[in-house]
Design a protein around this motif. Structure first.
Motif, mmCIF file in Angstrom:
data_model
loop_
_atom_site.group_PDB
_atom_site.id
_atom_site.type_symbol
_atom_site.label_atom_id
_atom_site.label_comp_id
_atom_site.label_asym_id
_atom_site.label_seq_id
_atom_site.Cartn_x
_atom_site.Cartn_y
_atom_site.Cartn_z
ATOM 1 N N VAL A 1 0.863 -1.193 0.000
ATOM 2 C CA VAL A 1 0.000 0.000 0.000
ATOM 3 C C VAL A 1 0.895 1.237 0.000
ATOM 4 O O VAL A 1 1.581 1.507 0.993
ATOM 5 N N LYS A 2 0.873 1.972 -1.102
ATOM 6 C CA LYS A 2 1.711 3.168 -1.219
ATOM 7 C C LYS A 2 0.901 4.388 -0.778
ATOM 8 O O LYS A 2 0.411 5.171 -1.575
ATOM 9 N N SER A 3 0.761 4.533 0.549
ATOM 10 C CA SER A 3 -0.098 5.591 1.097
ATOM 11 C C SER A 3 0.440 6.985 0.799
ATOM 12 O O SER A 3 -0.319 7.909 0.529
ATOM 13 N N VAL A 4 1.752 7.146 0.900
ATOM 14 C CA VAL A 4 2.413 8.397 0.510
ATOM 15 C C VAL A 4 3.574 7.989 -0.381
ATOM 16 O O VAL A 4 4.368 7.120 -0.014
ATOM 17 N N ASP A 5 3.681 8.613 -1.547
ATOM 18 C CA ASP A 5 4.625 8.109 -2.549
ATOM 19 C C ASP A 5 5.429 9.235 -3.194
ATOM 20 O O ASP A 5 5.268 9.539 -4.372
ATOM 21 N N GLN B 1 -1.842 22.469 -0.556
ATOM 22 C CA GLN B 1 -1.332 21.340 -1.331
ATOM 23 C C GLN B 1 -2.484 20.376 -1.578
ATOM 24 O O GLN B 1 -3.142 19.943 -0.637
ATOM 25 N N VAL B 2 -2.731 20.057 -2.838
ATOM 26 C CA VAL B 2 -3.794 19.132 -3.214
ATOM 27 C C VAL B 2 -3.167 17.765 -3.435
ATOM 28 O O VAL B 2 -2.227 17.623 -4.217
ATOM 29 N N MET B 3 -3.672 16.749 -2.716
ATOM 30 C CA MET B 3 -3.127 15.396 -2.812
ATOM 31 C C MET B 3 -4.104 14.458 -3.510
ATOM 32 O O MET B 3 -5.325 14.582 -3.360
ATOM 33 N N TYR B 4 -3.522 13.522 -4.258
ATOM 34 C CA TYR B 4 -4.323 12.485 -4.898
ATOM 35 C C TYR B 4 -3.477 11.224 -4.996
ATOM 36 O O TYR B 4 -2.346 11.272 -5.484
ATOM 37 N N ALA B 5 -3.998 10.110 -4.495
ATOM 38 C CA ALA B 5 -3.328 8.813 -4.573
ATOM 39 C C ALA B 5 -1.908 8.860 -4.018
ATOM 40 O O ALA B 5 -0.977 8.304 -4.588
ATOM 41 N N ILE C 1 -2.962 0.113 -3.610
ATOM 42 C CA ILE C 1 -2.170 -1.069 -3.955
ATOM 43 C C ILE C 1 -1.982 -1.142 -5.466
ATOM 44 O O ILE C 1 -0.915 -1.491 -5.954
ATOM 45 N N ASN C 2 -3.045 -0.801 -6.193
ATOM 46 C CA ASN C 2 -2.992 -0.824 -7.657
ATOM 47 C C ASN C 2 -3.293 0.564 -8.206
ATOM 48 O O ASN C 2 -4.369 0.807 -8.762
ATOM 49 N N VAL C 3 -2.353 1.473 -8.031
ATOM 50 C CA VAL C 3 -2.527 2.837 -8.536
ATOM 51 C C VAL C 3 -2.440 2.799 -10.067
ATOM 52 O O VAL C 3 -1.551 2.129 -10.616
ATOM 53 N N SER D 1 -1.490 3.337 -13.854
ATOM 54 C CA SER D 1 -0.232 3.774 -14.458
ATOM 55 C C SER D 1 -0.410 5.157 -15.074
ATOM 56 O O SER D 1 -1.527 5.603 -15.331
ATOM 57 N N GLY D 2 0.711 5.826 -15.322
ATOM 58 C CA GLY D 2 0.640 7.188 -15.845
ATOM 59 C C GLY D 2 0.137 8.145 -14.786
ATOM 60 O O GLY D 2 0.510 8.059 -13.616
ATOM 61 N N CYS D 3 -0.740 9.040 -15.168
ATOM 62 C CA CYS D 3 -1.380 9.950 -14.215
ATOM 63 C C CYS D 3 -2.437 9.178 -13.444
ATOM 64 O O CYS D 3 -3.354 8.612 -14.044
ATOM 65 N N ALA D 4 -2.319 9.136 -12.121
ATOM 66 C CA ALA D 4 -3.250 8.344 -11.310
ATOM 67 C C ALA D 4 -4.687 8.806 -11.468
ATOM 68 O O ALA D 4 -5.628 8.032 -11.260
ATOM 69 N N PHE D 5 -4.885 10.058 -11.866
ATOM 70 C CA PHE D 5 -6.237 10.603 -11.995
ATOM 71 C C PHE D 5 -6.849 10.294 -13.361
ATOM 72 O O PHE D 5 -8.024 10.570 -13.582
ATOM 73 N N ASN D 6 -6.082 9.697 -14.279
ATOM 74 C CA ASN D 6 -6.569 9.587 -15.658
ATOM 75 C C ASN D 6 -7.887 8.832 -15.832
ATOM 76 O O ASN D 6 -8.683 9.200 -16.692
ATOM 77 N N PRO D 7 -8.210 7.776 -15.017
ATOM 78 C CA PRO D 7 -9.502 7.112 -15.225
ATOM 79 C C PRO D 7 -10.704 8.002 -14.911
ATOM 80 O O PRO D 7 -11.817 7.739 -15.388
ATOM 81 N N ARG D 8 -10.507 9.059 -14.143
ATOM 82 C CA ARG D 8 -11.613 9.939 -13.743
ATOM 83 C C ARG D 8 -11.556 11.295 -14.440
ATOM 84 O O ARG D 8 -12.420 12.140 -14.203
ATOM 85 N N CYS D 9 -10.521 11.508 -15.255
ATOM 86 C CA CYS D 9 -10.289 12.827 -15.846
ATOM 87 C C CYS D 9 -11.028 12.972 -17.169
ATOM 88 O O CYS D 9 -10.929 12.109 -18.057
ATOM 89 N N ASN D 10 -11.756 14.068 -17.316
ATOM 90 C CA ASN D 10 -12.488 14.335 -18.561
ATOM 91 C C ASN D 10 -11.571 14.736 -19.708
ATOM 92 O O ASN D 10 -12.015 14.803 -20.859
ATOM 93 N N TYR D 11 -10.297 15.004 -19.408
ATOM 94 C CA TYR D 11 -9.396 15.553 -20.421
ATOM 95 C C TYR D 11 -8.200 14.645 -20.692
ATOM 96 O O TYR D 11 -7.268 15.025 -21.393
ATOM 97 N N ALA D 12 -8.237 13.406 -20.165
ATOM 98 C CA ALA D 12 -7.109 12.490 -20.348
ATOM 99 C C ALA D 12 -6.876 12.164 -21.819
ATOM 100 O O ALA D 12 -5.735 11.966 -22.252
#
Length: 341
Positions: A23-27, A228-232, A282-284, A286-297
Motif C-alpha cells: 500500500v503506497k499511502s504516501v509516494d 497542497q492538493v493530494m491524490y493517490a 495497492i494498484n494505482v 499507471s501514468g497519471c493516477a487521476f486519468n480514469p476519472r479525468c475528462n481531459y485524459a
C-alpha cells in the motif's frame, strides 16, 4: 541570507506491506511550512493526508510502515531519529489535534488529568501548578466553568467541547508546529467557525506553524496561506490559497472546487461531483493516477495512461502535475470550468 523553513518534508514515502500487496499511502511527497504560516493539505479520503501527518509526528508503529525520505523540523531530521528523540519533541515542539477526540483521549482519565500529564512531561512543575495551567487552557479555548469541567471525563463533553479540550491539550506546551487533522469533522457549522477562529487566534499568539488536513475546501479557504492538493499519495497541485481558488490548474482541483457549495455567488446549476472513486493505493493506475476519472485524459495522446506527470513550477511557486499544456489548461478553465463555479 536565506533561512530554512521551520518544517521541511522531502520525497516522503510511506508504504505498508500487506497480504494483498504494497500500500503506497504516501509516494514521494515534498512540502514546507514556516513559523506563523498555515499550510492546507486537501484531498479525498484515502489520498494520504492523515498518513503524512502521522509520519511527521512519528506515530507510525516501527516495523509496520516503510518510511523513507526526509522530515526536518527546525534543523532536526526525524525519519532516522530514535523513538525517544521524537517523543521528546512531541508536545513541546510539535503537537496534533486528532480527527476524533473521543477515541484520541483516554476514557479512563479526566480531561484535566490528561492535560496536566502532557504539561508535566515537558515542564518541571507541581501538580497544583499544572492543574492551574490546565484550567487556564480550558478557559482560553472557550470551555465554560473550566475549574469544574477540568474534572470531567471525555464522554461528559459534547463533540465541540471535546474538540476544544483536544486543542487545549495540544497547545498546553506552546508547540512550534500544530497539525490539525480534520479539526471540524462532525461538528455543526457554528462550532466549526468557532474552532477555526480559535486555531487562528492561537496561531497568532504563539507564532506557530500550522498544517490543516481536510477534505473541506471551505476550511482551507478560511485559514490557509498555501494549499497542497493530494491524490493517490502524491501532490498534484501546490500554490497559494489565491492561486488554488482563483487560478487552479489541475482537473482534480477543478473537480474539488466544482463539488464545493458557494454562498458568495448565485448558483444556477447543481454541484458537479467528480466521477468515479479514488484508486486503490495497492494498484494505482499507471501514468497519471487521476486519468480514469479525468475528462481531459484523451487530449494527451496517450501520455496520461503511460507517463506519470512530475510536479512542475509554472511560476511564482505555483506547481502542477498535469500533461495538459498550460495553454490548454487555461482554455478549459476560461471556457468550461470557471463559468460553472
Amino acid at each position: 541570507m536565506t533561512t530554512e523553513p521551520f518544517l521541511q518534508v522531502r520525497d516522503l514515502k510511506v508504504h505498508f506491506p500487506t497480504d494483498d500487496g504494497l500500500v503506497k499511502s504516501v509516494d514521494g511527497l515534498s512540502f514546507s511550512v514556516d513559523r506563523g504560516k498555515t499550510l492546507g493539505i486537501v484531498g479525498e479520503s484515502g489520498s494520504g493526508k492523515s498518513v503524512t501527518s502521522l509520519s511527521v509526528m512519528g506515530l507510525h508503529k516501527r516495523g509496520t510502515a516503510r518510511i523513507s525520505g526526509e522530515i526536518v523540523l527546525d534543523g532536526m531530521e526525524l525519519v532516522n531519529a530514535t523513538p525517544d528523540e521524537v517523543r521528546a519533541l512531541r508536545g513541546k515542539r510539535m503537537a496534533m489535534i486528532f480527527q476524533d477526540p473521543l477515541s484520541a483521549m483516554h476514557p479512563y482519565y479526566t480531561v484535566g488529568h490528561q492535560i496536566i500529564e502532557a504539561y508535566r512531561v515537558h515542564n518541571k512543575v507541581t501538580k497544583a501548578v499544572a492543574r492551574k495551567h490546565a484550567i487556564d487552557m480550558l478557559d482560553r479555548v472557550g470551555i465554560p466553568e473550566p475549574d469544574k469541567r477540568v474534572d470531567a471525563y471525555p464522554h461528559q463533553f459534547s463533540g465541540g467541547m471535546r474538540q476544544r479540550a483536544m486543542i487545549a491539550m495540544a497547545l498546553s506546551c506552546d508547540p512550534d508546529l500544530l497539525i490539525a487533522d480534520e479539526p471540524t469533522t462532525a461538528l455543526d457549522v457554528t462550532v466549526q467557525a468557532q474552532i477555526l477562529d480559535l486555531i487562528r487566534d492561537l496561531q497568532r499568539e504563539f507564532n506557530s506553524a500550522v498544517i490543516i488536513i481536510t477534505h473541506d475546501l471551505g476550511v482551507v479557504a478560511e485559514l490557509a496561506d498555501d494549499i497542497q492538493v493530494m491524490y493517490a499519495g502524491r501532490a498534484i497541485e501546490y500554490g497559494t490559497a489565491e492561486d488554488i481558488f482563483d487560478r487552479p490548474q489541475h482537473p482534480y482541483t477543478w473537480g474539488l472546487l466544482g463539488s464545493m457549495p458557494r454562498i458568495d455567488r448565485e448558483r444556477t446549476e447543481r454541484l458537479i461531483p467528480i466521477k468515479g472513486s479514488p484508486p486503490s493505493l495497492i494498484n494505482v493506475p499507471s501514468g497519471c493516477a487521476f486519468n480514469p476519472r479525468c475528462n481531459y485524459a484523451a487530449l494527451n495522446e496517450g501520455a496520461s495512461e503511460t507517463d506519470r506527470p512530475e510536479l512542475l513550477d509554472i511560476g511564482a511557486g505555483h506547481k502542477v502535475a498535469c500533461h495538459l499544456t498550460p495553454a490548454k489548461r487555461q482554455e478549459i478553465w476560461d471556457t468550461e470550468i470557471k463559468p460553472k463555479l
